[in-house]
Design a protein around this motif. Structure first.
Motif, PDB file in Angstrom:
ATOM      1  N   UNK A   1       7.922  -3.340  -5.565  1.00  0.00           N
ATOM      2  CA  UNK A   1       7.698  -2.462  -4.507  1.00  0.00           C
ATOM      3  C   UNK A   1       8.913  -2.522  -3.617  1.00  0.00           C
ATOM      4  N   UNK A   2       9.170  -1.037  -3.351  1.00  0.00           N
ATOM      5  CA  UNK A   2      10.409  -1.046  -2.498  1.00  0.00           C
ATOM      6  C   UNK A   2      10.147  -0.087  -0.977  1.00  0.00           C
ATOM      7  N   UNK A   3      10.249  -0.669   0.071  1.00  0.00           N
ATOM      8  CA  UNK A   3      10.009   0.034   1.217  1.00  0.00           C
ATOM      9  C   UNK A   3      11.516   0.143   1.930  1.00  0.00           C
ATOM     10  N   UNK A   4      11.390   1.482   2.725  1.00  0.00           N
ATOM     11  CA  UNK A   4      12.772   1.858   3.311  1.00  0.00           C
ATOM     12  C   UNK A   4      12.500   1.541   4.797  1.00  0.00           C
ATOM     13  N   UNK A   5      13.495   0.897   5.654  1.00  0.00           N
ATOM     14  CA  UNK A   5      13.496   0.824   6.934  1.00  0.00           C
ATOM     15  C   UNK A   5      14.779   0.913   7.581  1.00  0.00           C
TER      16      UNK A   5
ATOM     17  N   UNK B   1       6.613   0.939  -7.326  1.00  0.00           N
ATOM     18  CA  UNK B   1       6.368   1.600  -6.374  1.00  0.00           C
ATOM     19  C   UNK B   1       6.805   1.693  -4.937  1.00  0.00           C
ATOM     20  N   UNK B   2       7.248   2.793  -4.603  1.00  0.00           N
ATOM     21  CA  UNK B   2       8.181   3.135  -3.503  1.00  0.00           C
ATOM     22  C   UNK B   2       7.604   3.661  -2.138  1.00  0.00           C
TER      23      UNK B   2
ATOM     24  N   UNK C   1       8.465   5.782 -12.513  1.00  0.00           N
ATOM     25  CA  UNK C   1       7.960   5.302 -11.268  1.00  0.00           C
ATOM     26  C   UNK C   1       6.661   5.268 -11.036  1.00  0.00           C
ATOM     27  N   UNK C   2       5.864   3.940 -10.918  1.00  0.00           N
ATOM     28  CA  UNK C   2       4.567   3.869 -10.905  1.00  0.00           C
ATOM     29  C   UNK C   2       3.807   4.653  -9.907  1.00  0.00           C
ATOM     30  N   UNK C   3       4.370   4.616  -8.359  1.00  0.00           N
ATOM     31  CA  UNK C   3       3.977   5.426  -7.667  1.00  0.00           C
ATOM     32  C   UNK C   3       4.817   5.644  -6.370  1.00  0.00           C
TER      33      UNK C   3
END
Ligand code: NAI
Ligand code: HPV
Length: 525
Positions: free
Chosen positions: A197-201, A225-226, A249-251
């Motif tokens: 999972x990747x989250x951007x902040x 999943x991003x 990309x899965x999601x």
């Protein structure tokens, strides 16, 4: 009585506080830029969230405006250089909605892991597709954070509670802080290769724009999943769509878009794509927090002159203000200059006061240098939190005074130590009030740092200035001021030009293509 306009939807507590503090308030939301231009002239304060774009044109019409208060974090909808040039203070509320936004990122991660929106739509359509939806667990998965500031740190904390392994790419994260957060600091390519999972902040800056480009997305793990709850523009939306279509990309879940409001997007309707309309900060708790805080800060400023959480002005007591103010303006500009010109990890910043400057209280001066410097990395820095932020980032801060005068009656020198060595810029005050940079990385210049500027380092050779002037003239770029310095005849020369508008990537490419150019950059003050 000062008058404030609340131009975006805000909790009623904001208007209540303004009135209680003796500030007249109008709430007029949903105006077009033209409608806002027509009315903004009557107001001393403007309270906004992310919908209102405070452009140069709006500021030009805001002839009475003294303060803009952002009930939230991101101030990319405010032209801060233009506001500063006009003497308008810009404040935000750096922490009031961070927990809420972190929770939204976690919610979107779950939505992707279990396809909640699609399963909900299918079930409510009477299909009972129990075999269509097969999710994944978050436990033991690797979460890659891009940006580990306030919100990223809270996401890390919650994700660790969910038993995820957290890795983070944030060039300004110190190893000590990473250890404290229980996360592993990694390079971007490593994160892309390892994260489930990747989250951007991060804020949207020249360095973070398109950080998840087509090229970066191609380096991700299959099925990644991003989640983006930070700012539109951090991800290449077309490449994201292609990655979802190909199944690599899965999601993906987006709360923020390049164009907002996003009423149409090629991503809409794509399987495994989830979206929300910039709801990251939209909880009752966060909205009450930011409404109260912004109204209190703005009322303090308009009624009593107090400055808190300002992005473009140091906090100050009434007695010290008159003498220190021009020094702090100089310190901010020098800090911002080295911040914009330096890349990579910073080990140390030294602030050296010489002559008259050495007699003053150094704390606000050093804080102003750090605020100017760190503002190139984060929206949430101000004079109060800059020293703390520098510490968190592992930056050693040194303060040096020499009361004896050198070439100048008063001088501030800011030196930055990186892996590449130590470099410094220096500035003085003309007439004890006008900030001027007088030395740039060992080259003597004499320039006012203001508005948009073009910075060029070139080989000193006849004809160069003519060629640059012709290029700018042909591109329709108006030069306000022109400053020149050189190390030695035929050596390295530096040019600082103030121009009317921001330097575009196209213009930069043309300048960089001129023979003899070593570096060219756009700067903003
Ligand atoms: N969706 C929404 O409604 C909301 C969105 N936001 C957005 O979330 C973002 C983050 O907010 P905060 O955590 O409060 O900000 P912050 O300033 O505390 O953290 C940002 C982090 O990004 C890092 N960073 C800067 N440049 C970077 C780069 N080139 N590569 C990797 N990391 C980099 C900084 O070092 C810093 O640690 C902001 O853009 C803010 O506007 C904030 C609140 C609500
Ligand atoms: O605080 C931020 O940076 C946000 O993006 C929140 O935006 P909003 O106030 O909900 O329009």
């Amino acid at each position: 009585m000062p008058k404030v306009l609340i131009a975006d939807k805000m909790d009623p507590k904001a208007a209540q506080i303004f009135r209680e503090r003796g500030v007249e308030v109008d709430e007029i939301t949903g105006k077009t830029p033209e409608e806002l231009i027509a009315i903004i002239g009557e107001y001393d304060g403007l309270a906004i969230r992310s919908s209102t774009k405070v452009t140069k044109a709006i500021l030009a019409a805001a002839t009475n405006l003294k303060v803009i208060g952002r009930a939230g974090i991101g101030v990319d909808n405010v032209d801060i250089p233009a506001a500063s040039a006009q003497g308008v203070v810009v404040m935000n509320t750096p922490f009031g909605n961070s927990i809420t936004t972190a929770e939204h990122a976690i919610a979107l991660m779950f939505a992707l892991a279990r396809q909640l929106p699609e399963a909900d739509a299918s079930t409510q359509a009477g299909k009972w597709e129990k075999n269509r939806f097969m999710g994944v667990e978050l436990t033991s998965k690797t979460l890659g954070l891009i940006g580990a500031g306030n919100i990223g740190s809270i996401v890390a904390d919650r994700a660790r509670g969910l038993k995820m392994k957290v890795i983070a790419f944030d060039p300004f994260l110190s190893p000590e802080r990473a250890l404290e957060l229980g996360i592993e600091k990694v390079e971007l390519d490593d994160l892309l290769a390892r994260a489930d999972f990747i989250t951007l902040h991060t804020p949207l800056t020249d360095q973070t724009r398109n950080i998840l480009s087509a090229e970066a997305l191609a380096k991700t793990k299959k099925g990644v999943r991003i989640v983006n709850c930070a700012r539109g523009g951090l991800i290449d939306e077309a490449a994201l769509k292609a990655g979802l279509d190909s199944g690599h990309i899965g999601g993906a879940a987006l709360d923020v878009f390049v164009e907002e409001p996003a009423k149409a997007s090629p991503l809409f309707g794509t399987p495994n794509f989830v979206s929300t309309p910039h709801l990251g900060a939209s909880t009752t708790e966060a909205q009450v927090n930011v409404a109260i805080q912004v109204a209190e800060q703005m009322a303090d400023f308009l009624v009593a002159g107090g400055v808190t959480n300002a992005l473009n002005m140091p906090s100050l007591s009434a007695e010290e203000a008159p003498r220190l103010k021009p020094y702090m303006a100089l310190a901010e500009k020098l800090g911002s200059l080295v911040g914009q010109l330096t890349h990579g990890a910073i080990a140390r910043i030294s602030v050296h006061a010489e002559g008259a400057a050495a007699e003053l209280n150094q704390k606000p001066i050093v804080a102003a240098v750090l605020a100017g410097f760190l503002r190139t990395q984060t929206d949430t820095v101000n004079m109060v939190n800059a020293p703390l932020l520098a510490k968190e980032r592992g930056i050693e801060v040194r303060e040096v005074r020499t009361e004896r005068e050198g070439d100048y009656h008063t001088l501030l020198r800011v030196s930055v130590k990186t892996d590449a060595g130590e470099r410094s810029v220096a500035g003085t005050l003309f007439g004890d009030s006008a900030p001027r940079v007088v030395e740039l990385f060992g080259i003597k210049v004499e320039a006012d740092l203001a508005g948009h500027m073009l910075y060029v380092v070139n080989e000193d050779a006849p004809g160069f200035i003519g060629r640059l002037g012709t290029l700018l003239g042909t591109a329709g770029v108006n030069i306000g001021t022109f400053h020149l310095g050189r190390r030695s005849a035929g050596g390295e020369a530096v040019l600082l030009l103030s121009i009317d508008d921001a330097v575009t990537p196209e213009l930069l490419a043309q300048v960089r293509a001129l023979p003899g150019v070593k570096t060219a950059m756009g700067l903003a003050f």
